[in-house]
Design an enzyme around this catalytic site. Structure first.
Site, PDB file in Angstrom:
ATOM      1  N   PRO A   1       0.769  -1.139   0.025  1.00  0.00           N
ATOM      2  CA  PRO A   1      -0.096   0.007  -0.116  1.00  0.00           C
ATOM      3  C   PRO A   1       0.686   1.170   0.132  1.00  0.00           C
ATOM      4  O   PRO A   1       0.461   2.445  -0.620  1.00  0.00           O
ATOM      5  CB  PRO A   1      -0.910  -0.145   1.437  1.00  0.00           C
ATOM      6  CG  PRO A   1      -1.047  -1.432   1.517  1.00  0.00           C
ATOM      7  CD  PRO A   1       0.579  -2.356   1.036  1.00  0.00           C
TER       8      PRO A   1
ATOM      9  N   ASP B   1      12.488  -6.394 -18.288  1.00  0.00           N
ATOM     10  CA  ASP B   1      13.004  -6.574 -19.730  1.00  0.00           C
ATOM     11  C   ASP B   1      12.180  -7.241 -20.565  1.00  0.00           C
ATOM     12  O   ASP B   1      11.849  -6.838 -21.886  1.00  0.00           O
ATOM     13  CB  ASP B   1      14.365  -6.704 -20.090  1.00  0.00           C
ATOM     14  CG  ASP B   1      15.270  -5.611 -19.195  1.00  0.00           C
ATOM     15  OD1 ASP B   1      14.791  -4.650 -18.876  1.00  0.00           O
ATOM     16  OD2 ASP B   1      16.690  -6.000 -19.005  1.00  0.00           O
TER      17      ASP B   1
ATOM     18  N   ARG C   1      21.225  -7.173 -24.004  1.00  0.00           N
ATOM     19  CA  ARG C   1      20.604  -6.426 -23.120  1.00  0.00           C
ATOM     20  C   ARG C   1      19.700  -5.402 -23.752  1.00  0.00           C
ATOM     21  O   ARG C   1      20.108  -4.793 -24.642  1.00  0.00           O
ATOM     22  CB  ARG C   1      21.633  -5.736 -22.069  1.00  0.00           C
ATOM     23  CG  ARG C   1      20.885  -5.235 -20.867  1.00  0.00           C
ATOM     24  CD  ARG C   1      20.571  -6.453 -19.990  1.00  0.00           C
ATOM     25  NE  ARG C   1      19.691  -5.851 -19.131  1.00  0.00           N
ATOM     26  CZ  ARG C   1      19.946  -5.351 -17.731  1.00  0.00           C
ATOM     27  NH1 ARG C   1      21.339  -5.356 -17.398  1.00  0.00           N
ATOM     28  NH2 ARG C   1      19.086  -5.222 -16.873  1.00  0.00           N
TER      29      ARG C   1
ATOM     30  N   GLU D   1       3.529  -2.536 -14.590  1.00  0.00           N
ATOM     31  CA  GLU D   1       4.848  -3.113 -14.899  1.00  0.00           C
ATOM     32  C   GLU D   1       5.889  -1.794 -15.106  1.00  0.00           C
ATOM     33  O   GLU D   1       6.542  -1.652 -16.009  1.00  0.00           O
ATOM     34  CB  GLU D   1       4.838  -3.813 -16.318  1.00  0.00           C
ATOM     35  CG  GLU D   1       4.175  -5.160 -16.024  1.00  0.00           C
ATOM     36  CD  GLU D   1       4.943  -6.036 -15.318  1.00  0.00           C
ATOM     37  OE1 GLU D   1       4.392  -6.999 -14.456  1.00  0.00           O
ATOM     38  OE2 GLU D   1       5.985  -6.186 -15.685  1.00  0.00           O
TER      39      GLU D   1
ATOM     40  N   GLN E   1       6.301   7.465 -16.168  1.00  0.00           N
ATOM     41  CA  GLN E   1       7.520   8.231 -16.015  1.00  0.00           C
ATOM     42  C   GLN E   1       8.334   7.390 -15.450  1.00  0.00           C
ATOM     43  O   GLN E   1       9.534   7.541 -15.636  1.00  0.00           O
ATOM     44  CB  GLN E   1       6.845   9.179 -14.639  1.00  0.00           C
ATOM     45  CG  GLN E   1       5.861  10.344 -15.025  1.00  0.00           C
ATOM     46  CD  GLN E   1       4.368   9.652 -15.704  1.00  0.00           C
ATOM     47  OE1 GLN E   1       3.971   8.511 -15.461  1.00  0.00           O
ATOM     48  NE2 GLN E   1       3.931  10.292 -16.585  1.00  0.00           N
TER      49      GLN E   1
END
Lengths: 409, 361
Positions: free
Chosen positions: A136, A260, A334, A386, A390
């Site tokens: 929370p 990723d 990556r 996810e 921002q």
């Protein structure tokens, strides 16, 4: 450079499209209106399909994604999810499968853990596995985990509250599933002390206390889970119980790297929803005798034409960024920056596209008789879960500027 | 199978072009913008790189193995534009003649025209597409080509005609029977008047002219093929790629500046207000690049491209303006003064809405 779809991709898309059209669209409205009910018939069908695929390929629903020794599994997953989310985003999230919890076990579990929790996953009745991270008092700042795990003999004792756990209710109360929970071994040790634990359904002291009412993706259950002296076996910890302080960044970074692969998937699901909206609007315009002229001067374009072209460009730009992030992952490169670019771009684009489709369709768009208003509600979550817009901008900025999280926070 | 990696040859071309652009074009850019002159020596050096000869088959004096690829064209255009757009357009100008002749011309036309542009020294090319009226679009030309016996008679006014005063030929695009016609008009043809050099917002290093065609008569053999619309679509992909190049330049400059500039005790890049702008600039530049590559790839596969190219072009034009404007904004007052190139890039980027046919394939 190649923009053609492989045979594997074409068949994956076609299969997913069949499920989306035949099984999801027809019940999408019903399970949006009847929030917190379970489409068991749909669950059972998807369960049977998943199990069938798994038996046929031995790879779960992944199928064969290799060509010339190169994998395209991530890409195929994204294409599949775009189709399923085109069918219905809430139902897609509700499909009984190992989900994020399973992905965590797959990524860092021991052979025994994988055998016990994933090896038998598709046996018996539909089952879910979930991941519980958020609490929370924090969202993206996941080093703030306050749920505790204390060793007591052969067990871990968990205490704390988790929120926003997708499929948590179905994993713990509606099936014989499990939840992977993030908890800290020692709050004073920061990120290095945060570990994840497998909590099976039926564990005493684990209670689903609330199922959230949401703006969209209502078919998907989003649970609050309270842990009160919940005891799990000592070997249900994922990874080591050791707190390696010196290398704490690497350990936590490894956990963050799972995003990723999940961020392009979130992007793809939003793209599916926005595509549904745009296709619907274009179809409606066509029926009204309006076709889009792509090659006329800005001077002669109608506002509608301009908006549709913009939306198509935004959608395709999002899709290509998403595919690129997948392509890099499949190549073993990556892709943190690219995954965040895909997520940030798609999150905003699909939000704007679905909003604009409702606007352009007028009363038609606002009415619950049609699907546009639902798609606008369903799309918004793409820009939030996810990692919000921002947070992803922050990750991109750090990568582009070559800054650490200390230098740019 | 979807794949975004450049192959070895494409990578090599990209490296060659971007290195040349960084070492030679960028340092010359500001002076060219201020003086309106592009140094001869630079043009000679660029010619020796073989960027244009490499797209022309050996039988016509070049050394290409196959058809010019739109993807390769996009890579070259993006790379050069990252150095400087005005100089890039000057250096690529021979393509304004070479590409339509290669793509639309007959064997006779290829044999007659191409070798002129394949000599040891750079020969400027030119094309007349844009017209000076509100709402111009390449699908709606006012310039006409009327068949008269064995000739065509051209009438109309064109603007933004690159290097019109020095190019041996201007490829004039005009409304004709069977669609848009492309006509190779030699300099000095009666009825062709070249006006004063134009003064533009940006691209000040690049010579452009308004030209007039008054009953300008050329033999029927001057027309290249039938409908030139697909040709113009191809040129839009190269333009879009240049928009990406200029955005990339602005992005990189803003990154370097923001990491050096102090404010409130930190580098401005460490402020989210700036960092997020830069993140968006990077994302948008990459998104446009992928859209362009997809459109170019579609053309190379024989696709029509009318929708893909239109969308990529629209997106890239808007993107270039937004990104270069933000690049300027990151520098604040320093972005507005001419010590830094960012204001020039913003001026140049504004032109993408009108560069129809200026940028070569």
């Amino acid at each position: 450079m190649d923009f053609s779809l492989s045979e594997a991709a074409q068949s994956r898309i076609a299969m997913s499209r069949m499920a989306a059209e035949g099984m999801m669209r027809p019940i999408a409205r019903q399970f949006d209106e009847q929030e917190h009910t379970d489409p068991w018939e749909f669950f059972q069908s998807m369960w049977d399909i998943s199990r069938g695929n798994r038996d046929a390929t031995g790879m779960g629903s992944q199928g064969n994604g290799k060509k010339n020794g190169r994998s395209e599994n991530t890409l195929l997953a994204c294409m599949q999810i775009e189709e399923l989310a085109w069918g219905d985003a809430g139902l897609y999230l509700s499909i009984p499968n190992p989900g994020l919890g399973g992905a965590a076990v797959q990524a860092v579990g021991t052979p025994e853990q994988k055998q016990r929790y994933l090896g038998t996953f598709y046996e018996g009745k539909p089952r879910w596995a979930a991941m519980a991270i958020t609490e929370p008092h924090f969202g993206s700042d996941s080093k703030q985990v306050a749920t505790t795990a204390v060793r007591d003999g052969d067990e871990w004792v968990l205490n704390g509250t988790k929120i926003f756990c997708t499929s948590g209710h179905r994993a713990l109360d509606k099936s014989d599933g499990f939840v992977v929970v993030w908890a800290t071994l020692d709050k004073s040790k920061g990120r290095a002390a945060i570990k994840s634990f497998i909590v099976p359904a039926g564990t005493p002291g684990v209670t689903v206390t609330k199922i959230e009412d949401k703006m969209g993706i209502r078919a998907s259950d989003t649970a609050m889970i309270v842990f009160e002296n919940a005891r799990i076996p000592a070997d249900n910890i994922l990874g080591t119980a050791e707190i390696v302080e010196k290398d704490s960044r690497a350990g936590f970074g490894g956990v963050m790297a799972t995003f990723d692969s999940t961020r392009p998937i979130v992007a793809a699901s939003g793209i599916g929803v926005a595509r549904a909206s745009l296709e619907f609007l274009k179809q409606a315009l066509e029926e009204a005798g309006i076709t889009i002229r792509y090659e006329v001067s800005a001077y002669d374009q109608t506002v509608l034409e301009r908006e549709i072209m913009n939306m198509e460009a935004q959608l395709q730009a999002s899709r290509l960024l998403t595919w690129k992030a997948c392509n890099m992952m499949d190549r073993g490169q990556r892709n943190s920056k690219e995954a965040s670019m895909a997520k940030a771009k798609a999150g905003l684009a699909v939000t704007r596209i679905t909003q604009k489709c409702v606007e352009l369709a007028g009363a038609f768009g606002y009415s619950r008789k049609q699907m546009l208003e639902k798609w606008m509600r369903d799309a918004k979550i793409t820009d939030i879960y996810e990692g919000t817009q921002q947070i992803n901008q922050l990750i991109i900025a750090r990568a582009v500027l070559g800054y650490t999280s200390v230098e740019l926070n | 199978m979807i794949d975004f990696e450049l192959d070895e040859e494409q990578q090599l071309i990209r490296e060659t072009v971007t290195t040349f652009a960084a070492e030679q074009l960028r340092p010359a850019a500001r002076e060219a913008d201020e003086t309106g002159v592009i140094p001869e020596s630079l043009v000679r050096t660029a010619w020796d790189l073989g960027l244009i000869q490499g797209s022309v088959p050996e039988s016509y004096g070049g050394y290409a193995s196959g058809d010019p690829s739109a993807v390769t064209g996009a890579i070259v255009a993006e790379g050069l534009a990252e150095g400087d757009l005005a100089i890039a357009l000057h250096l690529l100008s021979p393509r304004l003649v070479v590409d339509p002749v290669l793509r639309l011309g007959s064997e006779e036309q290829k044999k007659a025209i191409l070798p002129i542009y394949m000599s040891e020294r750079f020969t400027p090319g030119s094309a007349a597409v844009v017209e000076p009226w509100l709402g111009f679009h390449f699908t709606k030309m006012k310039t006409t080509a009327r068949r008269d016996g064995n000739d065509y008679v051209l009438d109309g006014t064109k603007c933004q005609v690159v290097l019109a005063a020095s190019a041996p030929h201007i490829v004039v695009y005009a409304a004709a029977e069977g669609g848009i016609g492309a006509f190779v008009v030699p300099g000095g043809t009666a009825g062709l008047t070249i006006g004063e050099r134009e003064k533009n917002l940006g691209l000040r290093g690049l010579e452009t002219y308004e030209i007039r065609l008054d009953g300008c008569r050329v033999p029927a053999s001057a027309r290249l093929g039938g409908d030139a619309t697909p040709m113009l679509r191809r040129s839009r992909v190269a333009q879009s790629a240049m928009a990406v190049g200029i955005a990339k330049a602005s992005l990189d400059y803003a990154i370097t500046y923001a990491k050096e500039r102090d404010a409130f005790g930190v580098k401005i890049a460490q402020k989210q207000a700036i960092a997020f702008m830069i993140a968006d600039m990077a994302t948008e530049t990459e998104a446009a690049r992928l859209l362009n590559f997809e459109a170019a790839w579609n053309l190379d596969q024989g696709g029509d491209g009318s929708r893909e190219v239109a969308i990529a072009h629209r997106y890239s034009s808007d993107m270039a303006m937004t990104v270069t404007d933000n690049g300027l904004q990151v520098l604040g007052g320093h972005g507005f003064i001419r010590d830094h190139p960012v204001e020039m890039w913003a001026r140049n980027a504004r032109g993408f809405a009108i560069f129809e046919g200026i940028a070569s394939v």
